[in-house]
Motif scaffolding. Sequence first.
Motif, PDB file in Angstrom:
ATOM      1  N   ARG A   1       0.849  -1.192   0.000  1.00  0.00           N
ATOM      2  CA  ARG A   1       0.000   0.000   0.000  1.00  0.00           C
ATOM      3  C   ARG A   1       0.880   1.237   0.000  1.00  0.00           C
ATOM      4  O   ARG A   1       1.497   1.583   1.009  1.00  0.00           O
ATOM      5  N   LEU A   2       0.938   1.896  -1.145  1.00  0.00           N
ATOM      6  CA  LEU A   2       1.734   3.101  -1.300  1.00  0.00           C
ATOM      7  C   LEU A   2       0.859   4.331  -1.127  1.00  0.00           C
ATOM      8  O   LEU A   2      -0.352   4.294  -1.356  1.00  0.00           O
ATOM      9  N   ALA A   3       1.477   5.434  -0.757  1.00  0.00           N
ATOM     10  CA  ALA A   3       0.778   6.722  -0.703  1.00  0.00           C
ATOM     11  C   ALA A   3       1.685   7.789  -1.293  1.00  0.00           C
ATOM     12  O   ALA A   3       2.868   7.861  -0.958  1.00  0.00           O
ATOM     13  N   LEU A   4       1.150   8.583  -2.194  1.00  0.00           N
ATOM     14  CA  LEU A   4       1.896   9.659  -2.833  1.00  0.00           C
ATOM     15  C   LEU A   4       1.680  10.928  -2.036  1.00  0.00           C
ATOM     16  O   LEU A   4       0.551  11.390  -1.858  1.00  0.00           O
ATOM     17  N   ASN A   5       2.769  11.504  -1.531  1.00  0.00           N
ATOM     18  CA  ASN A   5       2.695  12.654  -0.642  1.00  0.00           C
ATOM     19  C   ASN A   5       2.519  13.952  -1.446  1.00  0.00           C
ATOM     20  O   ASN A   5       3.444  14.741  -1.622  1.00  0.00           O
ATOM     21  N   THR A   6       1.305  14.141  -1.948  1.00  0.00           N
ATOM     22  CA  THR A   6       1.003  15.321  -2.752  1.00  0.00           C
ATOM     23  C   THR A   6      -0.481  15.613  -2.660  1.00  0.00           C
ATOM     24  O   THR A   6      -1.281  14.704  -2.394  1.00  0.00           O
ATOM     25  N   PRO A   7      -0.887  16.849  -2.894  1.00  0.00           N
ATOM     26  CA  PRO A   7      -2.321  17.141  -2.920  1.00  0.00           C
ATOM     27  C   PRO A   7      -2.957  16.592  -4.184  1.00  0.00           C
ATOM     28  O   PRO A   7      -2.255  16.229  -5.139  1.00  0.00           O
ATOM     29  N   PRO A   8      -4.294  16.527  -4.240  1.00  0.00           N
ATOM     30  CA  PRO A   8      -4.962  16.033  -5.447  1.00  0.00           C
ATOM     31  C   PRO A   8      -4.629  16.897  -6.666  1.00  0.00           C
ATOM     32  O   PRO A   8      -4.471  18.108  -6.562  1.00  0.00           O
TER      33      PRO A   8
ATOM     34  N   THR B   1       1.356   3.995 -11.820  1.00  0.00           N
ATOM     35  CA  THR B   1       2.529   3.809 -10.971  1.00  0.00           C
ATOM     36  C   THR B   1       2.402   2.534 -10.153  1.00  0.00           C
ATOM     37  O   THR B   1       3.359   1.760 -10.031  1.00  0.00           O
ATOM     38  N   ALA B   2       1.212   2.301  -9.596  1.00  0.00           N
ATOM     39  CA  ALA B   2       0.990   1.078  -8.823  1.00  0.00           C
ATOM     40  C   ALA B   2       1.193  -0.161  -9.699  1.00  0.00           C
ATOM     41  O   ALA B   2       1.790  -1.153  -9.257  1.00  0.00           O
ATOM     42  N   ALA B   3       0.717  -0.101 -10.944  1.00  0.00           N
ATOM     43  CA  ALA B   3       0.872  -1.241 -11.851  1.00  0.00           C
ATOM     44  C   ALA B   3       2.337  -1.498 -12.161  1.00  0.00           C
ATOM     45  O   ALA B   3       2.786  -2.648 -12.229  1.00  0.00           O
ATOM     46  N   LEU B   4       3.109  -0.426 -12.333  1.00  0.00           N
ATOM     47  CA  LEU B   4       4.532  -0.566 -12.629  1.00  0.00           C
ATOM     48  C   LEU B   4       5.288  -1.163 -11.443  1.00  0.00           C
ATOM     49  O   LEU B   4       6.139  -2.033 -11.596  1.00  0.00           O
ATOM     50  N   VAL B   5       4.968  -0.661 -10.246  1.00  0.00           N
ATOM     51  CA  VAL B   5       5.615  -1.205  -9.044  1.00  0.00           C
ATOM     52  C   VAL B   5       5.216  -2.662  -8.849  1.00  0.00           C
ATOM     53  O   VAL B   5       6.051  -3.501  -8.497  1.00  0.00           O
ATOM     54  N   GLN B   6       3.951  -2.982  -9.096  1.00  0.00           N
ATOM     55  CA  GLN B   6       3.492  -4.366  -8.956  1.00  0.00           C
ATOM     56  C   GLN B   6       4.220  -5.277  -9.933  1.00  0.00           C
ATOM     57  O   GLN B   6       4.616  -6.396  -9.574  1.00  0.00           O
ATOM     58  N   ALA B   7       4.417  -4.792 -11.169  1.00  0.00           N
ATOM     59  CA  ALA B   7       5.137  -5.591 -12.151  1.00  0.00           C
ATOM     60  C   ALA B   7       6.580  -5.818 -11.729  1.00  0.00           C
ATOM     61  O   ALA B   7       7.161  -6.874 -11.980  1.00  0.00           O
TER      62      ALA B   7
ATOM     63  N   GLY C   1       6.205  -7.924  -8.048  1.00  0.00           N
ATOM     64  CA  GLY C   1       5.422  -9.151  -8.036  1.00  0.00           C
ATOM     65  C   GLY C   1       4.401  -9.199  -6.924  1.00  0.00           C
ATOM     66  O   GLY C   1       3.851 -10.258  -6.620  1.00  0.00           O
ATOM     67  N   ILE C   2       4.102  -8.056  -6.310  1.00  0.00           N
ATOM     68  CA  ILE C   2       3.155  -8.004  -5.201  1.00  0.00           C
ATOM     69  C   ILE C   2       2.030  -7.038  -5.546  1.00  0.00           C
ATOM     70  O   ILE C   2       2.273  -5.953  -6.097  1.00  0.00           O
ATOM     71  N   GLU C   3       0.796  -7.412  -5.245  1.00  0.00           N
ATOM     72  CA  GLU C   3      -0.346  -6.539  -5.493  1.00  0.00           C
ATOM     73  C   GLU C   3      -0.082  -5.182  -4.846  1.00  0.00           C
ATOM     74  O   GLU C   3       0.275  -5.090  -3.667  1.00  0.00           O
ATOM     75  N   THR C   4      -0.264  -4.113  -5.626  1.00  0.00           N
ATOM     76  CA  THR C   4       0.099  -2.774  -5.168  1.00  0.00           C
ATOM     77  C   THR C   4      -1.044  -1.795  -5.403  1.00  0.00           C
ATOM     78  O   THR C   4      -1.688  -1.815  -6.454  1.00  0.00           O
ATOM     79  N   THR C   5      -1.288  -0.942  -4.418  1.00  0.00           N
ATOM     80  CA  THR C   5      -2.239   0.157  -4.558  1.00  0.00           C
ATOM     81  C   THR C   5      -1.529   1.451  -4.203  1.00  0.00           C
ATOM     82  O   THR C   5      -0.511   1.441  -3.504  1.00  0.00           O
ATOM     83  N   MET C   6      -2.054   2.577  -4.695  1.00  0.00           N
ATOM     84  CA  MET C   6      -1.454   3.869  -4.363  1.00  0.00           C
ATOM     85  C   MET C   6      -2.557   4.885  -4.066  1.00  0.00           C
ATOM     86  O   MET C   6      -3.445   5.108  -4.886  1.00  0.00           O
TER      87      MET C   6
ATOM     88  N   GLY D   1      12.665  -4.176   7.713  1.00  0.00           N
ATOM     89  CA  GLY D   1      13.023  -5.495   7.195  1.00  0.00           C
ATOM     90  C   GLY D   1      12.028  -6.000   6.166  1.00  0.00           C
ATOM     91  O   GLY D   1      12.396  -6.382   5.052  1.00  0.00           O
ATOM     92  N   GLU D   2      10.743  -5.989   6.520  1.00  0.00           N
ATOM     93  CA  GLU D   2       9.723  -6.510   5.612  1.00  0.00           C
ATOM     94  C   GLU D   2       9.529  -5.613   4.396  1.00  0.00           C
ATOM     95  O   GLU D   2       9.327  -6.100   3.272  1.00  0.00           O
ATOM     96  N   VAL D   3       9.612  -4.289   4.588  1.00  0.00           N
ATOM     97  CA  VAL D   3       9.424  -3.375   3.460  1.00  0.00           C
ATOM     98  C   VAL D   3      10.582  -3.476   2.477  1.00  0.00           C
ATOM     99  O   VAL D   3      10.390  -3.551   1.262  1.00  0.00           O
ATOM    100  N   GLU D   4      11.812  -3.497   2.996  1.00  0.00           N
ATOM    101  CA  GLU D   4      12.978  -3.556   2.110  1.00  0.00           C
ATOM    102  C   GLU D   4      13.056  -4.881   1.359  1.00  0.00           C
ATOM    103  O   GLU D   4      13.540  -4.934   0.225  1.00  0.00           O
ATOM    104  N   ALA D   5      12.552  -5.943   1.962  1.00  0.00           N
ATOM    105  CA  ALA D   5      12.525  -7.229   1.270  1.00  0.00           C
ATOM    106  C   ALA D   5      11.618  -7.153   0.044  1.00  0.00           C
ATOM    107  O   ALA D   5      11.907  -7.734  -1.004  1.00  0.00           O
ATOM    108  N   VAL D   6      10.518  -6.402   0.164  1.00  0.00           N
ATOM    109  CA  VAL D   6       9.587  -6.244  -0.944  1.00  0.00           C
ATOM    110  C   VAL D   6      10.127  -5.293  -2.000  1.00  0.00           C
ATOM    111  O   VAL D   6       9.993  -5.521  -3.202  1.00  0.00           O
ATOM    112  N   LEU D   7      10.779  -4.235  -1.559  1.00  0.00           N
ATOM    113  CA  LEU D   7      11.197  -3.167  -2.476  1.00  0.00           C
ATOM    114  C   LEU D   7      12.625  -3.311  -2.987  1.00  0.00           C
ATOM    115  O   LEU D   7      13.162  -2.394  -3.593  1.00  0.00           O
TER     116      LEU D   7
END
Length: 298
Positions: A96-103, A114-120, A123-128, A279-285
Amino acid sequence: MNIKQIQYFAAVVEHGSLSAAAKSQHITVQAISKSMADLESEVRCDLFVRNNQGMQPTTFAKTMYEQAVPVLAQFSELETFAARYRRADGGIDRLRLALNTPPFSDNDVVRENTAALVQAQTGIETTMALATGAAGLAGLKSCEFDVLITVGAFAHPDVECRPVGTVPSAVFMGKEHPLASKEAVSLAELVPYPVAAPNWFDESNDSIVSRYRAMGTDLTFVEMDLADVNRHFRAGGVIFTTGIPAMEKSHAMTAVRPFVPQDSVTVPICAVYLKERSGEVEAVLQDLFSVGLASFGF
């Protein structure tokens, strides 16, 4: 030859064109074209015949594809096993990503892509989602988000901040602004106009504005709420932003112009996450850190 090249190769065979294959793999046409050229050089054989019908596989490529299909299937099974293991081991199964910017206009498209690119890449389902200012840090602490994507470094004792790419600075203004007709803008040309010091970035965020303030420029910075953007533009004001295509297309009534080279600064795009979850985040990223969001045109 690596598994990504094989995946891209199979996609071109299955879709019959570089553009369709690139879309299916969530990468640019240029990236998949280069991958195919590198693969042809490596195997020392032509893989495709380019004609009006698209990309037709050669006899060699057809045979190679038959060999590749079971390999890709086994790799997919391996990824599934790894995902199940992460779930059993308490690791991240959905990023679960969050982009630190206003709408901004079409931000849903930018976030989805961006979520699709990160997921590709991971290899993990990604939302932003979007998370303005301090809401991003609060979201990390409440586990609403796993990673906060910031423009500029983010300093806080509870978080790790890892650069995943860089972006150049640019100037955001109304279409009718006197400087909108220029191809690039200098700091000297901005002196007569108020520059927004937006309050939607947390004070811990080393933003583009903070970079220029530290340079001791003669610019006039004015504090501004998100609701006052249109009023700011009508008054001839400008906002410092990033020189990425998404911002140029953000609104029909605005323009984004780069700085002239001598006045441009480079700002990192960072992945921010809690130290206690590093640990868990860096393993994914891990792959994302090596490739970088910049390669996705973020």
